[in-house]
Design a protein around this motif. Structure first.
Motif, mmCIF file in Angstrom:
data_model
loop_
_atom_site.group_PDB
_atom_site.id
_atom_site.type_symbol
_atom_site.label_atom_id
_atom_site.label_comp_id
_atom_site.label_asym_id
_atom_site.label_seq_id
_atom_site.Cartn_x
_atom_site.Cartn_y
_atom_site.Cartn_z
ATOM 1 N N ALA A 19 0.687 -1.215 -0.090
ATOM 2 C CA ALA A 19 -0.041 -0.113 -0.054
ATOM 3 C C ALA A 19 0.753 1.185 -0.006
ATOM 4 C CB ALA A 19 -1.049 -0.074 1.256
ATOM 5 N N ASP A 20 2.070 0.977 0.346
ATOM 6 C CA ASP A 20 3.176 2.270 0.397
ATOM 7 C C ASP A 20 2.658 3.132 1.444
ATOM 8 O OD1 ASP A 20 5.369 3.339 -0.378
ATOM 9 O OD2 ASP A 20 4.766 4.220 -2.419
ATOM 10 N N ALA A 21 2.027 2.684 2.510
ATOM 11 C CA ALA A 21 1.875 3.640 3.729
ATOM 12 C C ALA A 21 2.889 3.820 4.631
ATOM 13 C CB ALA A 21 0.592 3.016 4.196
ATOM 14 N N ASP A 22 2.695 4.563 5.322
ATOM 15 C CA ASP A 22 3.891 5.028 6.456
ATOM 16 C C ASP A 22 3.842 4.197 7.742
ATOM 17 O OD1 ASP A 22 4.741 6.964 5.015
ATOM 18 O OD2 ASP A 22 3.306 8.279 5.629
ATOM 19 N N GLY A 73 -6.026 14.405 5.340
ATOM 20 C CA GLY A 73 -5.342 15.873 5.684
ATOM 21 C C GLY A 73 -4.899 16.534 4.472
ATOM 22 N N ASN A 74 -3.792 17.255 4.389
ATOM 23 C CA ASN A 74 -3.308 17.929 3.462
ATOM 24 C C ASN A 74 -2.372 17.050 2.802
ATOM 25 O OD1 ASN A 74 -4.780 20.281 3.136
ATOM 26 N ND2 ASN A 74 -3.876 21.317 4.856
ATOM 27 N N GLY A 75 -1.335 16.600 3.663
ATOM 28 C CA GLY A 75 -0.345 15.636 3.332
ATOM 29 C C GLY A 75 -0.061 14.263 4.042
ATOM 30 N N SER A 76 -0.712 14.154 5.147
ATOM 31 C CA SER A 76 -1.045 12.859 5.821
ATOM 32 C C SER A 76 -2.506 12.693 6.003
ATOM 33 C CB SER A 76 -0.295 12.938 7.175
ATOM 34 O OG SER A 76 1.078 13.185 7.211
ATOM 35 N N HIS A 77 -2.924 11.248 5.793
ATOM 36 C CA HIS A 77 -4.035 10.866 5.997
ATOM 37 C C HIS A 77 -4.151 9.730 7.050
ATOM 38 C CE1 HIS A 77 -3.990 13.152 2.445
ATOM 39 N NE2 HIS A 77 -3.228 12.349 1.963
ATOM 40 N N ILE A 78 -5.312 9.456 7.505
ATOM 41 C CA ILE A 78 -5.726 8.327 8.276
ATOM 42 C C ILE A 78 -6.636 7.494 7.905
ATOM 43 C CG2 ILE A 78 -6.166 7.187 10.688
ATOM 44 C CD1 ILE A 78 -4.750 9.545 11.807
ATOM 45 N N PHE A 79 -6.656 6.229 7.728
ATOM 46 C CA PHE A 79 -7.539 5.205 7.137
ATOM 47 C C PHE A 79 -7.644 4.120 8.222
ATOM 48 C CE2 PHE A 79 -9.259 1.499 5.113
ATOM 49 C CZ PHE A 79 -10.401 2.001 4.408
ATOM 50 N N MET A 80 -9.058 3.907 8.749
ATOM 51 C CA MET A 80 -9.318 2.902 9.950
ATOM 52 C C MET A 80 -10.212 2.026 9.629
ATOM 53 S SD MET A 80 -9.484 5.233 13.200
ATOM 54 C CE MET A 80 -10.249 6.724 12.430
ATOM 55 N N ASN A 81 -10.073 0.748 9.783
ATOM 56 C CA ASN A 81 -11.010 -0.254 9.113
ATOM 57 C C ASN A 81 -11.053 -1.279 10.370
ATOM 58 O OD1 ASN A 81 -8.332 -0.994 8.197
ATOM 59 N ND2 ASN A 81 -9.503 -2.518 7.299
ATOM 60 N N SER A 82 -12.165 -1.895 10.498
ATOM 61 C CA SER A 82 -12.713 -2.681 11.251
ATOM 62 C C SER A 82 -11.967 -4.052 11.080
ATOM 63 C CB SER A 82 -14.298 -3.034 11.458
ATOM 64 O OG SER A 82 -14.389 -3.938 12.502
ATOM 65 N N VAL A 83 -11.388 -4.739 12.206
ATOM 66 C CA VAL A 83 -10.759 -5.947 11.836
ATOM 67 C C VAL A 83 -11.744 -7.162 12.423
ATOM 68 C CG1 VAL A 83 -8.793 -7.708 12.561
ATOM 69 C CG2 VAL A 83 -8.519 -5.118 11.872
ATOM 70 N N THR A 117 -4.305 2.814 9.427
ATOM 71 C CA THR A 117 -3.058 3.087 8.559
ATOM 72 C C THR A 117 -2.802 4.612 8.493
ATOM 73 O OG1 THR A 117 -3.841 1.055 7.497
ATOM 74 C CG2 THR A 117 -2.511 2.421 6.364
ATOM 75 N N VAL A 118 -1.744 4.922 8.563
ATOM 76 C CA VAL A 118 -1.045 6.359 8.384
ATOM 77 C C VAL A 118 -0.325 6.531 6.955
ATOM 78 C CG1 VAL A 118 -0.036 8.407 9.354
ATOM 79 C CG2 VAL A 118 -1.031 6.883 10.965
ATOM 80 N N PHE A 119 -0.731 7.350 6.265
ATOM 81 C CA PHE A 119 -0.040 7.294 4.950
ATOM 82 C C PHE A 119 -0.195 8.964 4.219
ATOM 83 C CE2 PHE A 119 -3.794 8.081 1.982
ATOM 84 C CZ PHE A 119 -4.996 7.089 2.958
ATOM 85 N N GLY A 120 0.816 9.011 3.349
ATOM 86 C CA GLY A 120 1.007 10.215 2.706
ATOM 87 C C GLY A 120 0.772 10.206 1.460
ATOM 88 N N LEU A 121 1.529 11.027 0.671
ATOM 89 C CA LEU A 121 1.099 11.560 -0.779
ATOM 90 C C LEU A 121 1.776 10.605 -1.665
ATOM 91 C CD1 LEU A 121 2.235 15.386 -0.441
ATOM 92 C CD2 LEU A 121 0.000 14.409 -0.615
ATOM 93 N N LEU A 127 -5.751 2.721 -2.989
ATOM 94 C CA LEU A 127 -4.739 1.362 -2.709
ATOM 95 C C LEU A 127 -4.722 1.128 -1.220
ATOM 96 C CD1 LEU A 127 -2.965 0.057 -4.768
ATOM 97 C CD2 LEU A 127 -1.075 1.581 -3.930
ATOM 98 N N VAL A 128 -4.782 2.180 -0.444
ATOM 99 C CA VAL A 128 -4.825 1.523 1.196
ATOM 100 C C VAL A 128 -6.023 0.676 1.249
ATOM 101 C CG1 VAL A 128 -4.981 2.379 3.447
ATOM 102 C CG2 VAL A 128 -3.195 3.542 1.746
ATOM 103 N N ARG A 129 -7.156 1.157 0.937
ATOM 104 C CA ARG A 129 -8.425 0.639 1.301
ATOM 105 C C ARG A 129 -8.457 -0.694 0.703
ATOM 106 N NH1 ARG A 129 -13.512 3.021 1.682
ATOM 107 N NH2 ARG A 129 -12.691 5.087 1.197
ATOM 108 N N PHE A 130 -7.890 -0.890 -0.523
ATOM 109 C CA PHE A 130 -7.989 -2.291 -1.068
ATOM 110 C C PHE A 130 -7.049 -3.244 -0.370
ATOM 111 C CE2 PHE A 130 -5.844 -5.213 -4.217
ATOM 112 C CZ PHE A 130 -6.997 -5.715 -4.654
ATOM 113 N N TYR A 131 -5.968 -2.994 -0.179
ATOM 114 C CA TYR A 131 -4.922 -3.876 0.586
ATOM 115 C C TYR A 131 -5.368 -4.178 2.015
ATOM 116 C CZ TYR A 131 -1.849 -4.154 -3.567
ATOM 117 O OH TYR A 131 -1.572 -4.368 -4.693
ATOM 118 N N SER A 132 -5.898 -3.084 2.529
ATOM 119 C CA SER A 132 -6.452 -3.311 4.085
ATOM 120 C C SER A 132 -7.436 -4.171 4.279
ATOM 121 C CB SER A 132 -6.866 -1.949 4.779
ATOM 122 O OG SER A 132 -7.902 -1.520 4.110
#
Lengths: 224, 156
Positions: B26-29, B85-95, B103-107, B113-118
């Motif tokens: 996902a290339d997340a941080d 956010g402007n440069g950083s975002h947070i995606f949260m999903n129920s396990v 998941t914290v990710f940037g530009l 992509l994050v949603r797909f792999y999460s």
């Protein structure tokens, strides 16, 4: 519910400060944050309204003692005291390991104290936890004010169960007994955890109302 | 709430494998698995820039806070939340019923992509957590005598 992580060698515990609105829960956390060594604490996160009333919760992570190579981490939360925020209180109580119940010593707050304690019992019961099972201590806060109930009356109202717990006369604004009550509940929690593996039972905490010399003692608690 | 058993070094290594693979794809941080009480269970990625403990507490609160909103539109809860956010975002999903993944990710990547792999990652994490024996106990023991009698927290 404590969480143990063997990789990072950490044990996490959650302590919730519970009590009626404006009883001094946030002040407790603010004092601890101010006075504890910065190397042992994280940031104090406060989700409050513009009027400084807790809207969601306050949160303060602390690092404490090392036991057998495992760092114990305590996460302190407050709940919003206002009656309408019960759903939030239920959320914050999730996975709780220990409770500090903060009572407001002022006469006019007695009903709110009792109501809040009942609410704590109900919300714990929703998680299948009995108040008698969970480590908790009582704080009788605002002992510096004029219109306060004597300690034995507060004991009668809030500490009159079969299992009596440690209680503290507290002035959270100056920090009196703030650390004593935090240390007491932390010790109870660790002892309970050690018992979990059938370790030798620790002596039960004495029922006491420690008073520091600077504060005049109102009355000696008596069993009622 | 079901209790989550202690994570052994092997369990953490397995979780790290799953989370590491997810971060790479996902290339997340940073990815953090937390329980719904706000406790961090495991994390992987760049943890130096933020306090994971605080992220976990706030994310659990954020997730729970939207439950009532979901109920108003006929849902039990939202399965995923996205804070942009402007440069950083947070995606949260129920396990699962007890666990959330943050998941914290940037530009460098996109929310899609994050949603797909999460989704697949959450399934793998859930499977791993379910495979732990809840009756195994925490496996770590100490005696009451191991606990210091001195105050645990000192007032400076």
């Amino acid at each position: 519910m404590s969480i143990i992580n063997y990789a990072s060698r950490e044990i996490q515990f959650k302590i919730v400060y519970y009590g009626p609105a404006l009883c001094g829960k946030t002040t407790n956390l603010a004092y601890i944050h101010e006075r504890i060594s910065p190397s042992n604490r994280g940031d104090l996160v406060s989700l409050a309204t513009a009027a400084d009333r807790t809207l969601f919760f306050d949160f303060l992570p602390l690092n404490a003692v090392v036991i057998k190579g495992f760092v114990t981490k305590f996460q302190l939360y407050t709940v919003p005291g206002q009656v309408i925020y019960n759903a939030t209180r239920q959320l914050v109580l999730r996975s709780v390991d220990g409770v500090v119940f903060v009572a407001d010593s002022q006469w006019e707050k007695m009903e709110e104290n009792v109501e809040s304690f009942r609410n704590l019992e109900e919300n714990l019961a929703q998680q299948n936890i009995s108040i008698d099972e969970i480590p908790y201590v009582l704080q009788y806060n605002k002992r510096d004010l004029g219109n306060i109930a004597p300690v034995n009356y507060l004991e009668f109202l809030l500490n009159n169960r079969k299992k009596r717990v440690q209680s503290f006369e507290v002035i959270s604004s100056t920090g009196q007994n703030v650390f004593s009550s935090l240390n007491a509940v932390s010790q109870m929690l660790l002892h309970k955890f050690s018992k979990g593996d059938a370790a030798p039972a620790a002596a039960p905490p004495p029922v006491a109302v420690p008073v520091e010399p600077s504060v005049p003692k109102i009355a000696t608690p008596s069993r009622v | 709430m079901n209790s989550i058993p202690a994570l052994t070094i092997e369990n953490v290594a397995s979780l790290d494998n799953i989370l590491g693979d997810f971060l790479k794809k996902a290339d997340a941080d940073l990815v953090v698995v937390i329980d719904r009480g706000g406790n961090a269970i495991s994390q992987f990625g760049d943890v130096s820039v933020m306090d994971v403990t605080i992220i976990a507490a706030l994310a659990a609160g954020s997730f729970a806070a939207t439950k009532e909103l979901a109920r108003r539109i006929g849902e039990v809860e939202f399965n995923a939340l996205y804070h942009q956010g402007n440069g950083s975002h947070i995606f949260m999903n129920s396990v699962d019923d007890d666990t959330i993944m943050i998941t914290v990710f940037g530009l460098r990547t996109t929310v899609g992509l994050v949603r797909f792999y999460s989704a697949a990652t959450a399934q793998a994490v859930s499977k791993l957590l379910k495979s732990l024996d809840p009756n195994a106990g925490h496996g770590f023991s100490f005696n009451a005598s191991d606990i210091t009698a001195a105050p645990i927290f000192a007032d400076r």
